[in-house]
Each structure stands twice: as structure tokens, then as C-alpha cells.
Design a protein around this motif. Structure first.
Motif, short mmCIF file in Angstrom:
data_model
loop_
_atom_site.label_atom_id
_atom_site.label_comp_id
_atom_site.label_asym_id
_atom_site.label_seq_id
_atom_site.Cartn_x
_atom_site.Cartn_y
_atom_site.Cartn_z
N LEU A 1 -5.70 4.84 -4.64
CA LEU A 1 -5.91 3.62 -3.85
C LEU A 1 -7.31 3.55 -3.27
O LEU A 1 -7.84 4.56 -2.82
N TYR B 1 0.84 -1.20 0.00
CA TYR B 1 0.00 0.00 0.00
C TYR B 1 0.88 1.25 0.00
O TYR B 1 0.67 2.17 -0.78
N LYS C 1 -9.58 0.80 -0.64
CA LYS C 1 -9.48 -0.38 0.22
C LYS C 1 -10.87 -0.98 0.45
O LYS C 1 -11.84 -0.26 0.67
N TYR D 1 2.65 1.68 -3.47
CA TYR D 1 1.76 2.24 -4.50
C TYR D 1 1.52 3.73 -4.23
O TYR D 1 1.56 4.55 -5.15
N ARG D 2 1.25 4.06 -2.98
CA ARG D 2 0.97 5.46 -2.62
C ARG D 2 2.17 6.35 -2.94
O ARG D 2 2.01 7.47 -3.43
#
Length: 141
Positions: free
Chosen positions: A136, A126, A138, A129-130
Motif C-alpha cells: 500500500l 485500506y 498513500k 487490502y492490508r
């Protein structure tokens, strides 16, 4: 680019494959071509077998990467290592590994599944990717 994280709260051993099957059924119904990246060859074989028995009343056209008969290109390909070429034109990457896939940017969308016992690895993905500016989302299952 969009990355959806699916965090599994189910402790059962086959939960990862059940969730992957549901996500692949939905992507297939939406007309997407999906590349599945498994942790290893055994996981790829297990998912392949699971997709054959996923639902009695439906079929998800799939094959292990590189094993489809010549001239056929099922919309779902399952791999334990390699990524597709851009010419193969897959829209979606389903990541079942505990690491961030290389070259994930070649896909329009990534579905990243976090197994119940691999949440710390999921948090690391996570953050990765950020750090690359990816949008993103979830989902807890």
C-alpha cells in the motif's frame, strides 16, 4: 501487487472526477489499459462526460463499458458494475467506489481514490487490502 490510495482533501463536488481524470491521463501516457469502477451509472456517465472536456489540448480514448463500437477497445473503460474478463487484459483498476472491489487481484495495480467526504470508507478499504498482504502507498491530494 500494488495499491495506491489517493486521499482527496478538496471539498469541491467535482474533485473526484478531476483527480480520476488526472490519474487516467497519467496511466494512458504510460501505456496502461485502465478499468474504472464507478459507484453507480450516473457517476460513470459523469466521468465519461468529464473525460471529454478534461483538457482542451488532449484526448483520452475511453468509453462506457460495453458501449465501444465493435472492433474497438479503448484503453480506458468506465463501468458502474461489472469487472472485465481477464482476456480483456487491463493492467490498472481505478476504484471510485466506497467499497473494496471484488477480484481486484486480477490487475497489476489498483488506484483507489478516497473522496473528501468518504474517508471512513477509505480506511475500511485500506484495512481490507492490508489484510490481504497488498503493498500500500498513500498520497494526499
Amino acid at each position: 501487487m500494488r495499491v495506491d490510495f489517493y486521499v482527496i482533501e478538496d471539498e469541491h463536488q467535482d474533485a473526484l472526477f478531476r483527480v480520476a481524470s488526472r490519474l487516467l491521463a497519467k496511466s494512458y501516457a504510460g501505456g496502461l489499459r485502465a478499468w474504472v469502477l464507478c459507484a453507480d451509472e450516473q457517476a460513470a456517465i459523469t466521468l465519461d462526460a468529464h473525460l471529454w472536456t478534461y483538457q482542451d489540448d488532449s484526448f483520452l480514448p475511453h468509453s462506457l463499458a460495453g458501449e465501444a463500437p465493435e472492433g474497438l477497445a479503448p484503453p480506458i473503460q468506465i463501468s458502474s458494475g461489472n469487472m472485465p474478463t481477464q482476456e480483456e487484459n487491463f493492467n490498472l483498476l481505478l476504484n471510485l467506489r466506497e467499497s473494496t472491489p471484488e477480484n481486484y487481484q486480477q490487475f497489476e495495480r489498483v488506484l483507489d481514490v478516497v473522496a473528501y467526504d468518504a474517508k471512513e470508507a477509505g480506511r475500511a478499504r485500506y484495512r481490507a487490502y492490508r489484510a490481504h498482504g497488498v503493498t500500500l502507498h498513500k498520497h494526499t491530494l
